[in-house]
Scaffold this motif. Structure first.
Motif, PDB file in Angstrom:
ATOM      1  N   UNK A  60      46.444  70.980  48.683  1.00 14.43           N
ATOM      2  CA  UNK A  60      45.556  72.069  49.083  1.00 14.43           C
ATOM      3  C   UNK A  60      44.846  71.693  50.377  1.00 14.43           C
ATOM      4  N   UNK A  61      44.986  72.554  51.368  1.00 17.18           N
ATOM      5  CA  UNK A  61      44.299  72.378  52.657  1.00 17.18           C
ATOM      6  C   UNK A  61      43.246  73.475  52.785  1.00 17.18           C
ATOM      7  N   UNK A  62      42.005  73.075  52.995  1.00 17.06           N
ATOM      8  CA  UNK A  62      40.928  74.021  53.230  1.00 17.06           C
ATOM      9  C   UNK A  62      40.584  74.088  54.702  1.00 17.06           C
ATOM     10  N   UNK A  63      40.237  75.288  55.168  1.00 12.93           N
ATOM     11  CA  UNK A  63      39.805  75.480  56.560  1.00 12.93           C
ATOM     12  C   UNK A  63      38.448  76.163  56.495  1.00 12.93           C
ATOM     13  N   UNK A  64      37.417  75.441  56.920  1.00 13.63           N
ATOM     14  CA  UNK A  64      36.039  75.904  56.717  1.00 13.63           C
ATOM     15  C   UNK A  64      35.243  75.854  58.019  1.00 13.63           C
ATOM     16  N   UNK A  65      34.549  76.944  58.357  1.00  9.33           N
ATOM     17  CA  UNK A  65      33.682  76.919  59.532  1.00  9.33           C
ATOM     18  C   UNK A  65      32.451  76.033  59.295  1.00  9.33           C
ATOM     19  N   UNK A  66      31.940  75.443  60.354  1.00  9.52           N
ATOM     20  CA  UNK A  66      30.780  74.556  60.289  1.00  9.52           C
ATOM     21  C   UNK A  66      29.613  75.199  59.558  1.00  9.52           C
ATOM     22  N   UNK A  67      29.350  76.485  59.844  1.00 15.61           N
ATOM     23  CA  UNK A  67      28.184  77.147  59.241  1.00 15.61           C
ATOM     24  C   UNK A  67      28.263  77.174  57.723  1.00 15.61           C
ATOM     25  N   UNK A  68      29.490  77.286  57.171  1.00  9.40           N
ATOM     26  CA  UNK A  68      29.633  77.279  55.722  1.00  9.40           C
ATOM     27  C   UNK A  68      29.586  75.857  55.167  1.00  9.40           C
ATOM     28  N   UNK A  69      30.024  74.903  55.945  1.00 12.35           N
ATOM     29  CA  UNK A  69      29.909  73.494  55.550  1.00 12.35           C
ATOM     30  C   UNK A  69      28.434  73.132  55.398  1.00 12.35           C
ATOM     31  N   UNK A  70      27.625  73.635  56.321  1.00 16.63           N
ATOM     32  CA  UNK A  70      26.186  73.351  56.299  1.00 16.63           C
ATOM     33  C   UNK A  70      25.502  74.004  55.102  1.00 16.63           C
ATOM     34  N   UNK A  71      26.111  75.043  54.538  1.00 14.48           N
ATOM     35  CA  UNK A  71      25.535  75.707  53.356  1.00 14.48           C
ATOM     36  C   UNK A  71      26.010  75.070  52.049  1.00 14.48           C
ATOM     37  N   UNK A  72      26.721  73.959  52.176  1.00 13.02           N
ATOM     38  CA  UNK A  72      27.142  73.136  51.041  1.00 13.02           C
ATOM     39  C   UNK A  72      28.058  73.864  50.060  1.00 13.02           C
ATOM     40  N   UNK A  73      28.984  74.665  50.592  1.00 11.35           N
ATOM     41  CA  UNK A  73      29.944  75.306  49.693  1.00 11.35           C
ATOM     42  C   UNK A  73      31.345  74.716  49.865  1.00 11.35           C
ATOM     43  N   UNK A  74      31.463  73.650  50.647  1.00  8.24           N
ATOM     44  CA  UNK A  74      32.766  73.026  50.869  1.00  8.24           C
ATOM     45  C   UNK A  74      33.277  72.395  49.581  1.00  8.24           C
ATOM     46  N   UNK A  75      34.562  72.552  49.354  1.00  7.25           N
ATOM     47  CA  UNK A  75      35.228  71.895  48.220  1.00  7.25           C
ATOM     48  C   UNK A  75      35.498  70.456  48.644  1.00  7.25           C
ATOM     49  N   UNK A  76      34.982  69.500  47.897  1.00 10.63           N
ATOM     50  CA  UNK A  76      35.090  68.089  48.288  1.00 10.63           C
ATOM     51  C   UNK A  76      36.334  67.396  47.725  1.00 10.63           C
ATOM     52  N   UNK A  77      37.116  68.084  46.896  1.00  5.57           N
ATOM     53  CA  UNK A  77      38.252  67.420  46.268  1.00  5.57           C
ATOM     54  C   UNK A  77      39.607  67.821  46.817  1.00  5.57           C
ATOM     55  N   UNK A  78      39.663  68.358  48.018  1.00  6.94           N
ATOM     56  CA  UNK A  78      40.911  68.873  48.576  1.00  6.94           C
ATOM     57  C   UNK A  78      41.794  67.764  49.135  1.00  6.94           C
ATOM     58  N   UNK A  79      43.066  68.072  49.323  1.00  3.58           N
ATOM     59  CA  UNK A  79      43.987  67.145  49.980  1.00  3.58           C
ATOM     60  C   UNK A  79      43.549  66.932  51.425  1.00  3.58           C
ATOM     61  N   UNK A  80      43.072  68.012  52.042  1.00  2.00           N
ATOM     62  CA  UNK A  80      42.591  67.949  53.426  1.00  2.00           C
ATOM     63  C   UNK A  80      41.596  69.075  53.639  1.00  2.00           C
TER      64      UNK A  80
END
Length: 193
Positions: A60-80
Motif C-alpha cells: 500500500x502506497x499512500x500519497x498525502x499532502x503536508x497539510x493533512x500530515x500536520x493534522x495527524x491523519x497519516x496512516x503510519x503502517x503503510x508500505x510507503x
C-alpha cells in the motif's frame, strides 16, 4: 496491472456496506498482487481499504499532502508514504503511479478526483481503466445523471462507456484486466496499431 489508485471517503458513511466493500476491494487487490495507491489517511473508508490490503499481505502506497500530515491523519503502517505539497500534487502523483483508478463511495473530494481522471481519459491524457465500485448502489443517481448528460448532448456514449461499473470488487478487477481504451478521444483520433 501493477498499481491501482483508489479514491474514497474520509468518512465511513451511513451503511456498513461501504466499509465491507472497501475491505473486499483491499483484499482482492492484495490477492491479485496489485499495489493499492490511495490518499494516505488512516480515517474513513480510506483507512479501511488500506488496512484490509495490508492485512491480506498487499503493498500500500499512500500519497498525502503536508497539510493533512500536520493534522495527524497519516496512516503510519503503510508500505510507503509519499508526502506532497498540495492536493493538486497528490492527484498528479497518484495518476503517475497508477495503472488504473477505482472510485469507492465518498464526498466532494472523491468526486473531484474521479472527474479529473475521467476528464483526462476523455482527452486522451491517459488510457487507463476507470472503475466505479457501486457499493450499496451509492452511485446510482450519478449514473442516472450521466444518462441525462447523454440525452442533453453534453456527454457522448463512447465516453460514458469508458467507465466500468460493478457492485463487487472481483468482477471489477476482472474487467480492468481486459480493458481496451476507445480509439477516439475528444478532438483526437488515435492511429490504430
Amino acid at each position: 496491472m501493477k498499481r491501482v489508485s483508489v479514491f474514497c471517503g474520509s468518512s465511513q458513511g451511513a451503511s456498513p456496506k461501504y466499509t465491507e466493500s472497501a475491505k473486499q476491494l483491499g483484499v482482492e487487490l492484495a490477492k491479485e498482487g496489485i499495489t493499492l495507491v490511495y490518499g494516505g489517511s488512516k480515517v474513513g473508508i480510506m483507512g479501511v481499504v488500506a488496512n484490509a490490503a495490508l492485512e491480506a499481505g498487499g503493498e500500500v502506497i499512500g500519497v498525502l499532502p503536508t497539510m493533512l500530515m500536520e493534522r495527524e491523519i497519516a496512516h503510519q503502517g503503510l508500505s510507503e508514504l509519499i508526502i506532497v505539497n498540495s492536493m493538486h500534487e497528490r492527484k498528479a502523483k497518484m495518476e503517475e503511479l497508477s495503472d488504473g483508478f477505482i472510485v469507492l463511495p465518498g464526498g466532494p473530494g472523491t468526486m473531484e478526483e474521479f472527474f479529473e481522471v475521467y476528464t483526462w481519459a476523455q482527452l486522451g491524457e491517459h488510457q487507463k481503466p476507470i472503475g466505479i465500485l457501486n457499493s450499496n448502489q451509492y452511485y446510482d443517481k450519478l449514473l442516472t445523471f450521466f444518462e441525462h448528460m447523454i440525452e442533453e448532448q453534453f456527454l457522448k456514449r463512447e465516453y460514458h462507456d469508458m467507465i466500468i461499473v460493478e457492485g463487487e470488487a472481483k468482477p471489477l478487477l476482472e474487467k480492468f484486466s481486459t480493458y481496451t481504451p476507445p480509439k477516439v478521444t475528444k478532438w483526437i483520433t488515435r492511429q490504430q496499431t
